[in-house]
Design an enzyme around this catalytic site. Sequence first.
Site, PDB file in Angstrom:
ATOM      1  N   CYS A  83       0.751  -1.176   0.072  1.00 11.22           N
ATOM      2  CA  CYS A  83       0.073   0.070  -0.015  1.00 11.22           C
ATOM      3  C   CYS A  83       0.882   1.314   0.044  1.00 11.22           C
ATOM      4  O   CYS A  83       1.716   1.486  -0.979  1.00 11.22           O
ATOM      5  CB  CYS A  83      -1.039  -0.157   1.426  1.00 11.22           C
ATOM      6  SG  CYS A  83      -2.327   1.186   0.907  1.00 11.22           S
ATOM      7  N   HIS A 197      -3.928  -4.663  -0.330  1.00 12.86           N
ATOM      8  CA  HIS A 197      -3.503  -5.050   0.926  1.00 12.86           C
ATOM      9  C   HIS A 197      -3.604  -6.831   1.013  1.00 12.86           C
ATOM     10  O   HIS A 197      -4.732  -7.430   0.946  1.00 12.86           O
ATOM     11  CB  HIS A 197      -4.459  -4.723   2.236  1.00 12.86           C
ATOM     12  CG  HIS A 197      -4.393  -3.452   2.441  1.00 12.86           C
ATOM     13  ND1 HIS A 197      -3.335  -2.950   3.419  1.00 12.86           N
ATOM     14  CD2 HIS A 197      -4.668  -2.283   2.062  1.00 12.86           C
ATOM     15  CE1 HIS A 197      -3.285  -1.609   3.489  1.00 12.86           C
ATOM     16  NE2 HIS A 197      -4.206  -1.172   2.783  1.00 12.86           N
ATOM     17  N   GLU A 199      -2.669  -8.837   3.127  1.00  8.35           N
ATOM     18  CA  GLU A 199      -3.396  -9.459   4.511  1.00  8.35           C
ATOM     19  C   GLU A 199      -4.818  -9.378   4.601  1.00  8.35           C
ATOM     20  O   GLU A 199      -5.315  -9.996   5.618  1.00  8.35           O
ATOM     21  CB  GLU A 199      -2.485  -8.766   5.756  1.00  8.35           C
ATOM     22  CG  GLU A 199      -3.190  -7.098   5.939  1.00  8.35           C
ATOM     23  CD  GLU A 199      -2.727  -6.217   5.059  1.00  8.35           C
ATOM     24  OE1 GLU A 199      -2.876  -4.943   5.232  1.00  8.35           O
ATOM     25  OE2 GLU A 199      -1.802  -6.446   4.111  1.00  8.35           O
TER      26      GLU A 199
END
Length: 219
Positions: A83, A197, A199
């Site tokens: 990001c 992202h 994650e």
Amino acid sequence: MKLIAVIDYGMGNLHSVAKAVEHVAEHARVEITRDANTILEADRVILPGVGAIRDCMGELCRLGLNQTVYKAIEQGQPLLGICVGMQILLSHSEENGGVDCLNQLHGKVKRFDEHMKNSQEQQLKVPHMGWNQVQQIQREDEVHPLWHNIEDQSRFYFVHSYYAEMENPADVIGRCDYGIGFDAVLARKNLAAVQFHPEKSHDAGLQLLKNFLQWDGQA
């Protein structure tokens, strides 16, 4: 045991990233750290980031971690920017009136136009927030190792108002469309970077993190 260093400069989803990496990192130790020696001794380095680029660059430099990032890249350690961590690796950002970044990947960070529309002529909101497909870009008819076992046009989770525009198309291994096409995944030598992202991107994101941990930084 491999050591994975998640750089802590106070501006990233540190624990979310670390937990996701731990989930896919077999026989590895994941450490959130701002200690230069630990980072420079790690097998893999992750540079996360959220918030305004001026604040992120300010904290990174205040802590001297910009120099640590330079050294890690120079040493050939595989490094992943996430990001704003991706945008930090570029040359310059339009955000906050203009901010010079680390210039490790040659490109600019630009703001989405507030008046963008989709193919149905519907107004698009800024920031670009939510799931979107990413097109994998091949090099010499081969996909980058970061894409191993990930289908083309897989969906990843984005939250950003600014996007990357690269000088060298060879640095781009993934693109996305949100009113305009933009460079969403970058790779050069031992550097990789993603605008989304991983994650927060479920199976595809976890697979990408797993691929990064297995990547030797040579592609």
